[in-house]
Design a protein around this motif. Sequence first.
Motif, PDB file in Angstrom:
ATOM      1  N   ALA A 153       0.827  -1.211   0.000  1.00  0.00           N
ATOM      2  CA  ALA A 153       0.000   0.000   0.000  1.00  0.00           C
ATOM      3  C   ALA A 153       0.860   1.259   0.000  1.00  0.00           C
ATOM      4  O   ALA A 153       0.577   2.223  -0.730  1.00  0.00           O
ATOM      5  CB  ALA A 153      -0.937  -0.009   1.210  1.00  0.00           C
ATOM      6  N   VAL A 154       1.927   1.264   0.806  1.00  0.00           N
ATOM      7  CA  VAL A 154       2.822   2.426   0.840  1.00  0.00           C
ATOM      8  C   VAL A 154       3.494   2.613  -0.517  1.00  0.00           C
ATOM      9  O   VAL A 154       3.615   3.742  -1.018  1.00  0.00           O
ATOM     10  CB  VAL A 154       3.862   2.274   1.970  1.00  0.00           C
ATOM     11  CG1 VAL A 154       4.963   3.317   1.849  1.00  0.00           C
ATOM     12  CG2 VAL A 154       3.186   2.373   3.320  1.00  0.00           C
TER      13      VAL A 154
ATOM     14  N   ALA B 192       2.337   1.655  -3.459  1.00  0.00           N
ATOM     15  CA  ALA B 192       1.325   2.112  -4.423  1.00  0.00           C
ATOM     16  C   ALA B 192       1.011   3.593  -4.244  1.00  0.00           C
ATOM     17  O   ALA B 192       0.879   4.334  -5.226  1.00  0.00           O
ATOM     18  CB  ALA B 192       0.060   1.276  -4.280  1.00  0.00           C
ATOM     19  N   ILE B 193       0.925   4.045  -3.010  1.00  0.00           N
ATOM     20  CA  ILE B 193       0.657   5.464  -2.754  1.00  0.00           C
ATOM     21  C   ILE B 193       1.828   6.311  -3.226  1.00  0.00           C
ATOM     22  O   ILE B 193       1.640   7.349  -3.883  1.00  0.00           O
ATOM     23  CB  ILE B 193       0.356   5.689  -1.266  1.00  0.00           C
ATOM     24  CG1 ILE B 193      -0.989   5.061  -0.907  1.00  0.00           C
ATOM     25  CG2 ILE B 193       0.370   7.169  -0.920  1.00  0.00           C
ATOM     26  CD1 ILE B 193      -1.272   4.994   0.571  1.00  0.00           C
ATOM     27  N   ALA B 194       3.048   5.897  -2.919  1.00  0.00           N
ATOM     28  CA  ALA B 194       4.228   6.651  -3.352  1.00  0.00           C
ATOM     29  C   ALA B 194       4.334   6.691  -4.873  1.00  0.00           C
ATOM     30  O   ALA B 194       4.677   7.720  -5.455  1.00  0.00           O
ATOM     31  CB  ALA B 194       5.486   6.038  -2.752  1.00  0.00           C
TER      32      ALA B 194
ATOM     33  N   GLY C 263       1.807   6.503  -6.997  1.00  0.00           N
ATOM     34  CA  GLY C 263       0.755   7.401  -7.469  1.00  0.00           C
ATOM     35  C   GLY C 263       1.110   8.861  -7.286  1.00  0.00           C
ATOM     36  O   GLY C 263       0.895   9.687  -8.172  1.00  0.00           O
ATOM     37  N   VAL C 264       1.683   9.193  -6.131  1.00  0.00           N
ATOM     38  CA  VAL C 264       2.097  10.578  -5.885  1.00  0.00           C
ATOM     39  C   VAL C 264       3.211  10.970  -6.848  1.00  0.00           C
ATOM     40  O   VAL C 264       3.231  12.085  -7.383  1.00  0.00           O
ATOM     41  CB  VAL C 264       2.533  10.759  -4.416  1.00  0.00           C
ATOM     42  CG1 VAL C 264       3.216  12.099  -4.198  1.00  0.00           C
ATOM     43  CG2 VAL C 264       1.333  10.631  -3.492  1.00  0.00           C
TER      44      VAL C 264
END
Length: 53
Positions: free
Chosen positions: A16-17, A19-21, A23-24
């Motif tokens: 999850a971390v 994927a978020i990084a 995306g950002v």
Amino acid sequence: MNTGLRVAAFAAAVAAVFAIAFGVGRVAGPDPEPMPGPGTSRPATHQGESHGE
């Protein structure tokens, strides 16, 4: 909480971390370079010019 569940939760949190990084980075990162068109992969040469040969 047993060991298998802890490992699975940790792996899910890491994913999850990431994927978020990712995306950002896609949103806030630099624009990608445009793809070169056909015939533009080599530097331009000037035909007919002599280079002291």
